[in-house]
Motif scaffolding. Structure first.
Motif, PDB file in Angstrom:
ATOM      1  N   PRO A   1      37.356  32.074  59.193  1.00 48.29           N
ATOM      2  CA  PRO A   1      37.516  31.879  57.982  1.00 48.29           C
ATOM      3  C   PRO A   1      37.139  33.702  57.340  1.00 48.29           C
ATOM      4  O   PRO A   1      36.259  34.259  57.691  1.00 48.29           O
ATOM      5  N   CYS A   2      38.145  33.843  56.418  1.00 50.37           N
ATOM      6  CA  CYS A   2      37.814  35.368  55.937  1.00 50.37           C
ATOM      7  C   CYS A   2      38.583  35.501  54.691  1.00 50.37           C
ATOM      8  O   CYS A   2      39.485  34.943  54.223  1.00 50.37           O
ATOM      9  N   LYS A   3      38.450  36.540  53.957  1.00 48.84           N
ATOM     10  CA  LYS A   3      38.853  36.719  52.615  1.00 48.84           C
ATOM     11  C   LYS A   3      39.109  38.450  52.592  1.00 48.84           C
ATOM     12  O   LYS A   3      38.189  39.172  53.207  1.00 48.84           O
ATOM     13  N   ILE A   4      39.944  38.728  51.781  1.00 43.66           N
ATOM     14  CA  ILE A   4      40.423  39.911  51.718  1.00 43.66           C
ATOM     15  C   ILE A   4      39.656  40.309  50.254  1.00 43.66           C
ATOM     16  O   ILE A   4      40.007  39.826  49.261  1.00 43.66           O
ATOM     17  N   LEU A   5      38.713  41.503  50.054  1.00 45.47           N
ATOM     18  CA  LEU A   5      38.110  41.703  48.855  1.00 45.47           C
ATOM     19  C   LEU A   5      38.584  43.179  48.621  1.00 45.47           C
ATOM     20  O   LEU A   5      38.434  43.919  48.926  1.00 45.47           O
ATOM     21  N   GLU A   6      39.238  43.011  47.123  1.00 45.79           N
ATOM     22  CA  GLU A   6      39.775  44.186  46.508  1.00 45.79           C
ATOM     23  C   GLU A   6      38.904  44.133  45.456  1.00 45.79           C
ATOM     24  O   GLU A   6      38.048  43.459  45.035  1.00 45.79           O
ATOM     25  N   ALA A   7      39.163  45.491  44.518  1.00 41.75           N
ATOM     26  CA  ALA A   7      38.308  45.559  43.411  1.00 41.75           C
ATOM     27  C   ALA A   7      38.507  44.488  42.434  1.00 41.75           C
ATOM     28  O   ALA A   7      37.606  43.667  41.856  1.00 41.75           O
ATOM     29  N   LYS A   8      39.654  43.835  42.179  1.00 35.90           N
ATOM     30  CA  LYS A   8      39.666  42.675  41.413  1.00 35.90           C
ATOM     31  C   LYS A   8      39.072  41.357  41.972  1.00 35.90           C
ATOM     32  O   LYS A   8      38.468  40.982  41.197  1.00 35.90           O
ATOM     33  N   SER A   9      39.387  41.253  43.153  1.00 37.47           N
ATOM     34  CA  SER A   9      38.749  40.022  43.699  1.00 37.47           C
ATOM     35  C   SER A   9      37.122  40.030  44.011  1.00 37.47           C
ATOM     36  O   SER A   9      36.513  38.950  43.726  1.00 37.47           O
ATOM     37  N   TYR A  10      36.716  41.325  44.214  1.00 35.50           N
ATOM     38  CA  TYR A  10      35.301  41.504  44.199  1.00 35.50           C
ATOM     39  C   TYR A  10      34.544  41.184  42.958  1.00 35.50           C
ATOM     40  O   TYR A  10      33.684  40.519  42.768  1.00 35.50           O
ATOM     41  N   ASN A  11      35.109  41.794  42.124  1.00 34.83           N
ATOM     42  CA  ASN A  11      34.686  41.678  40.742  1.00 34.83           C
ATOM     43  C   ASN A  11      34.432  40.236  40.227  1.00 34.83           C
ATOM     44  O   ASN A  11      33.656  39.713  39.612  1.00 34.83           O
TER      45      ASN A  11
ATOM     46  N   GLU B   1      34.516  37.638  42.143  1.00 32.18           N
ATOM     47  CA  GLU B   1      33.525  36.878  43.056  1.00 32.18           C
ATOM     48  C   GLU B   1      32.187  37.206  42.395  1.00 32.18           C
ATOM     49  O   GLU B   1      31.205  36.411  42.368  1.00 32.18           O
ATOM     50  N   ILE B   2      31.959  38.519  41.932  1.00 36.60           N
ATOM     51  CA  ILE B   2      30.730  38.729  41.382  1.00 36.60           C
ATOM     52  C   ILE B   2      30.309  38.010  40.130  1.00 36.60           C
ATOM     53  O   ILE B   2      29.215  37.341  39.990  1.00 36.60           O
ATOM     54  N   LYS B   3      31.372  37.785  39.241  1.00 37.06           N
ATOM     55  CA  LYS B   3      31.050  36.831  38.343  1.00 37.06           C
ATOM     56  C   LYS B   3      30.755  35.457  38.534  1.00 37.06           C
ATOM     57  O   LYS B   3      30.201  34.613  37.771  1.00 37.06           O
ATOM     58  N   ARG B   4      31.684  35.130  39.534  1.00 38.44           N
ATOM     59  CA  ARG B   4      31.530  33.519  39.803  1.00 38.44           C
ATOM     60  C   ARG B   4      30.119  33.298  40.560  1.00 38.44           C
ATOM     61  O   ARG B   4      29.494  32.192  40.316  1.00 38.44           O
ATOM     62  N   VAL B   5      29.789  34.216  41.382  1.00 35.83           N
ATOM     63  CA  VAL B   5      28.275  33.918  42.009  1.00 35.83           C
ATOM     64  C   VAL B   5      27.299  34.098  41.006  1.00 35.83           C
ATOM     65  O   VAL B   5      26.171  33.600  40.818  1.00 35.83           O
ATOM     66  N   GLY B   6      27.295  35.039  40.196  1.00 36.03           N
ATOM     67  CA  GLY B   6      26.422  35.510  39.040  1.00 36.03           C
ATOM     68  C   GLY B   6      25.472  36.650  39.526  1.00 36.03           C
ATOM     69  O   GLY B   6      25.432  37.042  40.805  1.00 36.03           O
ATOM     70  N   ALA B   7      24.775  36.861  38.791  1.00 36.29           N
ATOM     71  CA  ALA B   7      23.757  38.125  38.783  1.00 36.29           C
ATOM     72  C   ALA B   7      22.573  37.911  39.909  1.00 36.29           C
ATOM     73  O   ALA B   7      22.288  38.743  40.745  1.00 36.29           O
TER      74      ALA B   7
END
Length: 135
Positions: free
Chosen positions: A110-120, A122-128
């Motif tokens: 399993p893998c994901k492509i992380l670009e700036a939009k998806s990375y940001n 994911e950061i919001k979803r996971v939280g600080a």
């Protein structure tokens, strides 16, 4: 196929057992389920990566078309079998989709492509604090 608890434990042990880092046996588990045809230079490169003097990885680099994706996929498969699940692969932007496709189709990881939009996102979803929030 219905596995008995003994067999499940045996298979789990085989997948995660520690082998010498330069042992071909370490590579065998990663190769077993991969949908690839290996060449000798690829086996050498993967064994080098396992025995890297850099304890946290290796750089695989050679001529175009010699199978770096397969080499890296085998390393990823072995790390995954060892339950090391936080793996980052950095590729040029024009190769992201190709890598995603090969890792999922040839190595079943399993893998994901992380670009700036998806990375940001994911950061919001996971939280600080790094804990996942339910959506």
């Amino acid at each position: 196929m219905n596995l008995m608890p003994y067999h499940a434990k045996y298979f789990a042990h085989e997948l995660t057992k520690r082998c010498a880092s330069d042992s071909a046996e370490k590579l065998a588990g990663a190769v077993a389920s991969a949908q690839v045809d290996l060449n000798p230079h690829q086996v050498d490169a993967v064994l080098f990566a396992f025995n890297s003097p850099l304890a946290k990885g290796a750089l695989l680099a050679d001529e175009v078309g010699l199978g770096k994706t397969i080499e890296a996929g085998l390393v990823l498969s072995q790390k995954w079998a060892e339950r090391k699940r936080r793996i980052l692969v950095i590729t040029p932007s024009n190769l992201r989709k190709q890598w995603f496709q090969e890792v999922t189709e040839k190595f079943f990881l399993p893998c994901k492509i992380l670009e700036a939009k998806s990375y940001n996102s994911e950061i919001k979803r996971v939280g600080a604090h790094g804990s996942q929030t339910t959506s």
